[in-house]
Design an enzyme around this catalytic site. Structure first.
Site, PDB file in Angstrom:
ATOM      1  N   GLU A 102       3.241  -3.554   7.593  1.00 53.41           N
ATOM      2  CA  GLU A 102       2.482  -4.361   6.570  1.00 53.41           C
ATOM      3  C   GLU A 102       1.919  -3.152   5.813  1.00 53.41           C
ATOM      4  O   GLU A 102       1.289  -2.178   6.206  1.00 53.41           O
ATOM      5  CB  GLU A 102       1.694  -5.197   6.917  1.00 53.41           C
ATOM      6  N   ASP A 104      -0.624  -2.967   2.569  1.00 54.49           N
ATOM      7  CA  ASP A 104      -1.555  -4.000   1.756  1.00 54.49           C
ATOM      8  C   ASP A 104      -2.284  -3.564   0.753  1.00 54.49           C
ATOM      9  O   ASP A 104      -2.951  -2.377   0.935  1.00 54.49           O
ATOM     10  CB  ASP A 104      -2.776  -4.411   2.628  1.00 54.49           C
ATOM     11  N   GLU A 106      -5.403  -5.500  -1.229  1.00 51.43           N
ATOM     12  CA  GLU A 106      -6.142  -6.706  -1.659  1.00 51.43           C
ATOM     13  C   GLU A 106      -7.389  -6.558  -2.466  1.00 51.43           C
ATOM     14  O   GLU A 106      -8.068  -5.389  -2.239  1.00 51.43           O
ATOM     15  CB  GLU A 106      -6.977  -7.007  -0.106  1.00 51.43           C
TER      16      GLU A 106
END
Ligand SMILES: *[C@@H]1O[C@H](CO)[C@@H](O)[C@H](O)[C@H]1NC(C)=O
Length: 270
Positions: A102, A104, A106
């Protein structure tokens, strides 16, 4: 007469080639599907704009139709304005399954006037815990800005408006798994995380401000493979240092309380 027709034909040809190359830009209907939120996620303007919204009952989200094994992926986002405390807009690449990879971004909302936190992480084979967090050098709710992930076999580079903010190098040579076998989809969601997001959960979502909305446009996944060996040139490395010295607010590689026995091995390279 003949020459003006030839001129018009040439102009039309140039226009068409120019237009088709600049307009291969995203069509959200074609590239993405809305996966949850019961009508709170919407595609508008002939596929050029996507909006997610969040209210007390639910958030919303979408994912790419395609999977990518490496890529250079750009998306423009405009984040929830005003009092966005408690909200999180996640924009990331992820594979599936238990030992997933993953990458990311955010965006943690904040009270009006207080800065968003841009949180980044990289998971390889199910292991994350590689957080770096930043404030931004602009207000990400006023306009669209481009958030990019370059992912090739040697490195992952996170950029904002073309400025690199984080590089995660392939550290297999020091025994760290690197995402390179599992294809990933692009995901995004807007949700309530007021149990932890803003000042560690102290500031709660103000539902009187709902619905909260984040917007997306100009998705682009680069064709070709120019980026397969791409790395930061010296100007890029300078920019990266500048951002990290001025805007980085957390780096797991310098958090000695968290790693009293020594930092993870990739920290020597990154
Ligand atoms: C919110 O604003 C405060 C005060 O400026 C800041 O310390 C914090 O990093 C900001 N972001 C979040 C997600 O709490």
């Amino acid at each position: 007469m003949a020459s003006s027709i030839a001129f018009l034909a040439a102009a039309a040809f140039l226009f068409v080639t120019y237009y088709s190359s600049s307009a291969k830009a995203s069509d959200f209907n074609k590239d993405f599907e809305i996966t949850w939120g019961d009508g709170r996620a919407k595609i508008a303007e002939n596929g050029q704009l996507l909006t997610l919204s969040l209210d007390r009952a639910s958030g919303s989200g979408f994912q790419s139709r395609k999977e990518y094994l490496f890529g250079k992926i750009d998306m423009q986002l405009k984040l929830v304005p005003g009092n966005s405390a408690g909200t999180v807009t996640a924009y990331y690449l992820s594979s599936q399954g238990p030992s997933h990879d993953e990458i990311d971004f955010e965006f943690l909302g904040n009270l009006s006037g207080d800065p968003y936190t841009l949180h980044t992480n990289v998971f390889s084979q199910g292991k994350g815990n590689r957080e770096q967090q930043f404030h931004l050098w602009f207000d990400p709710t006023m306009d669209f800005h481009t958030y990019s992930i370059l992912w090739n076999p040697q490195r992952i580079i996170f950029s904002v408006d073309g400025t690199p903010i984080r590089e995660f190098k392939n550290a297999e040579s020091v025994g760290v798994a690197y995402p390179k076998k599992q294809p990933m989809r692009i995901y995004s969601s807007l949700w309530n995380a007021d149990d932890w997001a803003t000042r560690g959960g102290l500031v709660k979502t103000d539902w009187s401000q709902a619905p909260f909305t984040a917007s997306y446009r100009s998705f682009n996944a680069a064709d070709g493979d120019d980026w397969v060996n791409q790395e930061l040139d010296s100007a890029g490395q300078e920019r990266l240092k500048w951002v990290q010295s001025k805007y980085m607010i957390y780096n797991y590689c310098t958090d000695s309380k968290r790693f009293p026995q020594g930092f993870p091995p990739e920290c020597t390279l990154n």
